[in-house]
Design a protein around this motif. Sequence first.
Motif, PDB file in Angstrom:
ATOM      1  N   LYS A   1       0.855  -1.181   0.000  1.00 25.53           N
ATOM      2  CA  LYS A   1       0.000   0.000   0.000  1.00 25.53           C
ATOM      3  C   LYS A   1       0.893   1.234   0.000  1.00 25.53           C
ATOM      4  N   PHE A   2       0.720   2.075  -1.018  1.00 25.10           N
ATOM      5  CA  PHE A   2       1.518   3.288  -1.132  1.00 25.10           C
ATOM      6  C   PHE A   2       0.713   4.560  -0.855  1.00 25.10           C
ATOM      7  N   VAL A   3      -0.610   4.458  -0.914  1.00 30.90           N
ATOM      8  CA  VAL A   3      -1.454   5.635  -0.703  1.00 30.90           C
ATOM      9  C   VAL A   3      -1.198   6.209   0.693  1.00 30.90           C
ATOM     10  N   GLY A   4      -1.000   7.528   0.767  1.00 30.10           N
ATOM     11  CA  GLY A   4      -0.717   8.192   2.035  1.00 30.10           C
ATOM     12  C   GLY A   4       0.760   8.441   2.263  1.00 30.10           C
ATOM     13  N   MET A   5       1.609   7.786   1.474  1.00 29.84           N
ATOM     14  CA  MET A   5       3.049   7.982   1.611  1.00 29.84           C
ATOM     15  C   MET A   5       3.492   9.185   0.787  1.00 29.84           C
ATOM     16  N   GLY A   6       4.625   9.765   1.160  1.00 30.73           N
ATOM     17  CA  GLY A   6       5.255  10.745   0.292  1.00 30.73           C
ATOM     18  C   GLY A   6       5.671  10.057  -0.997  1.00 30.73           C
ATOM     19  N   LEU A   7       5.635  10.781  -2.103  1.00 29.97           N
ATOM     20  CA  LEU A   7       5.913  10.149  -3.391  1.00 29.97           C
ATOM     21  C   LEU A   7       7.319   9.565  -3.449  1.00 29.97           C
ATOM     22  N   GLN A   8       8.308  10.279  -2.942  1.00 28.22           N
ATOM     23  CA  GLN A   8       9.670   9.750  -2.955  1.00 28.22           C
ATOM     24  C   GLN A   8       9.789   8.499  -2.107  1.00 28.22           C
ATOM     25  N   SER A   9       9.158   8.510  -0.933  1.00 27.87           N
ATOM     26  CA  SER A   9       9.198   7.327  -0.067  1.00 27.87           C
ATOM     27  C   SER A   9       8.504   6.140  -0.721  1.00 27.87           C
TER      28      SER A   9
END
Length: 206
Positions: A54-62
């Motif tokens: 799950k990537f939603v909610g993360m900073g784009l670089q992270s």
Amino acid sequence: MLACIATAALVGCDPADTEPTPDAPAATRPTTEAPAATPTKAAEEPVETKAVPKFVGMGLQSAQDAAQKEGFSALTSHDSAGRGRAQAFDRNWKVCSQNVAAGKTVPTDTTLDFGAVKLEEGCPADDAEAPETADGKMPSLVGKSVKVARKALDSSTSITVTDAAQDRMVLMESNWRVCTQSPSPGVALNGQPVEFTAVKFEEDCP
């Protein structure tokens, strides 16, 4: 051969002009080499499959760093707000959507596309859809960013953009929203110039 022997004292004989005989050394006999074996192509290794985090909610670089750590290297991103902005500094953006649902198992060469907005912005309920491109008729472009509106038209179109509120230059077109358009939606396009009025996104159209 008799002629050769007879004239050997005068001009000599060229061994290359004589045909090989059974008694001739093996070195003088023509040889036929077997063609070199064609190397067999190594079997391609199967692509590894993994569950997408799950990537939603993360900073784009992270999010990009985490995806690469899991073996996903085909990564791209887009502006979830539909303004056509480029994610030049990934640390200034956050992930609002991902094209492959979290938990789904896919090959690691699958392209992961992250929808993102600036850190200070709220994520839209859904990614804004790009307007239909002109297909002989003027599309509806009011409310779209000037950058997106321009891309919806043929690249040869002559476009004039003026500030609807003040007398400012419209420079960063992804920061400006179309208020009015001419021609109107549905009008046939025959190479005529197009005019937009616009304001910045944080402003209201007059």
